[in-house]
Design an enzyme around this catalytic site. Sequence first.
Site, short mmCIF file in Angstrom:
data_model
loop_
_atom_site.label_atom_id
_atom_site.label_comp_id
_atom_site.label_asym_id
_atom_site.label_seq_id
_atom_site.Cartn_x
_atom_site.Cartn_y
_atom_site.Cartn_z
N THR A 96 7.83 23.57 36.44
CA THR A 96 6.77 24.38 35.70
C THR A 96 6.68 25.08 35.20
OG1 THR A 96 5.07 22.92 36.65
CG2 THR A 96 4.07 24.34 35.22
N LYS A 171 0.86 22.07 30.44
CA LYS A 171 0.96 21.98 31.99
C LYS A 171 0.23 22.90 32.00
CE LYS A 171 2.45 21.53 36.63
NZ LYS A 171 1.17 20.38 36.76
N LYS A 239 2.67 31.48 40.36
CA LYS A 239 3.46 31.09 39.08
C LYS A 239 2.83 30.58 37.74
CE LYS A 239 5.56 28.04 38.89
NZ LYS A 239 6.10 26.94 38.84
P1 NAP Z 1 9.69 23.78 46.37
O1 NAP Z 1 9.68 22.90 47.72
O2 NAP Z 1 9.90 25.43 46.66
O3 NAP Z 1 11.30 23.84 45.23
C1 NAP Z 1 12.16 24.29 45.00
C2 NAP Z 1 13.30 23.99 43.96
O4 NAP Z 1 14.12 25.15 43.35
C3 NAP Z 1 14.59 23.98 45.50
O5 NAP Z 1 14.93 22.87 45.52
C4 NAP Z 1 15.26 25.28 45.35
O6 NAP Z 1 16.18 25.60 46.56
C5 NAP Z 1 15.22 25.54 44.25
N1 NAP Z 1 14.94 26.92 43.56
C6 NAP Z 1 14.84 28.22 43.71
N2 NAP Z 1 15.06 28.79 43.66
C7 NAP Z 1 16.44 28.73 42.44
C8 NAP Z 1 17.24 29.90 42.74
N3 NAP Z 1 17.10 30.43 41.89
N4 NAP Z 1 18.59 28.90 42.18
C9 NAP Z 1 18.81 27.34 42.53
N5 NAP Z 1 17.00 26.98 42.64
C10 NAP Z 1 16.59 27.44 42.76
O7 NAP Z 1 8.82 23.72 45.08
P2 NAP Z 1 8.42 21.99 44.51
O8 NAP Z 1 7.03 22.22 44.72
O9 NAP Z 1 9.46 21.00 44.42
O10 NAP Z 1 8.24 22.01 43.11
C11 NAP Z 1 9.08 22.58 41.76
C12 NAP Z 1 8.30 22.26 40.98
O11 NAP Z 1 7.22 21.94 40.30
C13 NAP Z 1 7.57 24.01 40.74
O12 NAP Z 1 7.58 24.33 39.25
C14 NAP Z 1 5.98 23.52 40.67
O13 NAP Z 1 5.13 24.73 40.02
C15 NAP Z 1 6.17 22.73 39.96
N6 NAP Z 1 4.79 21.09 40.61
C16 NAP Z 1 5.11 21.56 41.64
C17 NAP Z 1 4.00 20.42 42.42
C18 NAP Z 1 3.38 20.72 43.96
O14 NAP Z 1 2.77 19.70 44.21
N7 NAP Z 1 4.45 20.35 44.91
C19 NAP Z 1 3.80 19.87 41.85
C20 NAP Z 1 3.45 19.01 40.21
C21 NAP Z 1 4.70 20.55 39.29
P3 NAP Z 1 16.11 25.91 47.65
O15 NAP Z 1 15.97 24.13 48.44
O16 NAP Z 1 18.02 26.17 47.54
O17 NAP Z 1 15.67 26.60 47.75
#
Ligand code: NAP
Length: 286
Positions: A96, A171, A239
């Site tokens: 997102t 989104k 965010k």
């Molecule tokens: P998350 O658990 O915080 O995972 C974030 C991912 O991004 C991890 O793989 C992290 O790597 C990586 N990352 C962060 N900073 C980075 C950088 N500078 N360089 C390379 N990799 C980096 O988040 P998530 O919940 O899976 O969400 C991922 C996306 O989906 C976000 O944009 C979120 O808004 C969206 N989303 C989330 C949900 C939900 O319910 N969780 C639902 C819909 C959409 P590390 O493991 O090394 O930290």
Amino acid sequence: MTKYGFLGLGIMGNGMAANLVKAGYDVTVWNRSPVKCASLVAQGAKQAKTPEAVTASCDITFAMLADPEAAREVCFGPEGALAGIGEGRGYVDMSTVDEETVKAIAISITTAGGRFLESPVSGSKKPAMDGTLVILSAGDESLYKDAIPAFQLMGKMSSSLKKTGQAARMKLVVNMIMGSMMTALSEGVALCRKSGLNEFQLLEVLSNGALASPMVKGKMPTMLDGVFPTNFPLKHMQKDMRLAVSLGDRLSQPLPTAAAANELFKAARKAGLSDEDFAAVFKILS
Ligand code: NAP
């Protein structure tokens, strides 16, 4: 058989990539913190050392990253996804992010001969694991068609909004509504408690009336328990509110409710709640 790549194995990416692996596809994964690759490798995925190595060896690479900074870093950084994109290969960013980030990545990938699709999702940790996400796509139509078998494993529906940037906008609209609803629910529960009312009765009344929703039924009990298992990290919700309010700024669209909700999520981050579930914004009010 199509070779898939997956970059970013956080809360969402892990379940999404696992569904591709479980279906028997050849999947190569990468994550900034390599330890998060282990469970997928145990299920049969290959692990690559860089995003470049993934895009260079896969037909379609999916990315599911935290925010615009992460999406840009993984694409444009040293040994990034862009460096490995060859003629006709697909790059599908499911993070997102804002439309500026989407467009910057789209132009670079297509200039390098690749095909680009933005595909942010609605849903959370469980729908990611269950393969029941709602996938919003925009960009290269041929890549959208080619990605449909993977989307069918990751989601219960996907739709194409055609023009690059439109899925990012959609989104942000969806999450802006969700964030505003969460702060309204938090205020309601806090007022109920302060008024000496029974908050479990409030849950029952809400669950049987016009406001009944999976969010009320799923998140309100966590507020009442005071325990917030992280499905959607609060820092990501803030965010999304920030990006939605910024989109409203650019379009001169008043968003008074979302702007106020964003301030509450900012206060929650300042209070150290970034990595808790976004429902923990309730703690700021209670
Ligand atoms: P998350 O658990 O915080 O995972 C974030 C991912 O991004 C991890 O793989 C992290 O790597 C990586 N990352 C962060 N900073 C980075 C950088 N500078 N360089 C390379 N990799 C980096 O988040 P998530 O919940 O899976 O969400 C991922 C996306 O989906 C976000 O944009 C979120 O808004 C969206 N989303 C989330 C949900 C939900 O319910 N969780 C639902 C819909 C959409 P590390 O493991 O090394 O930290």
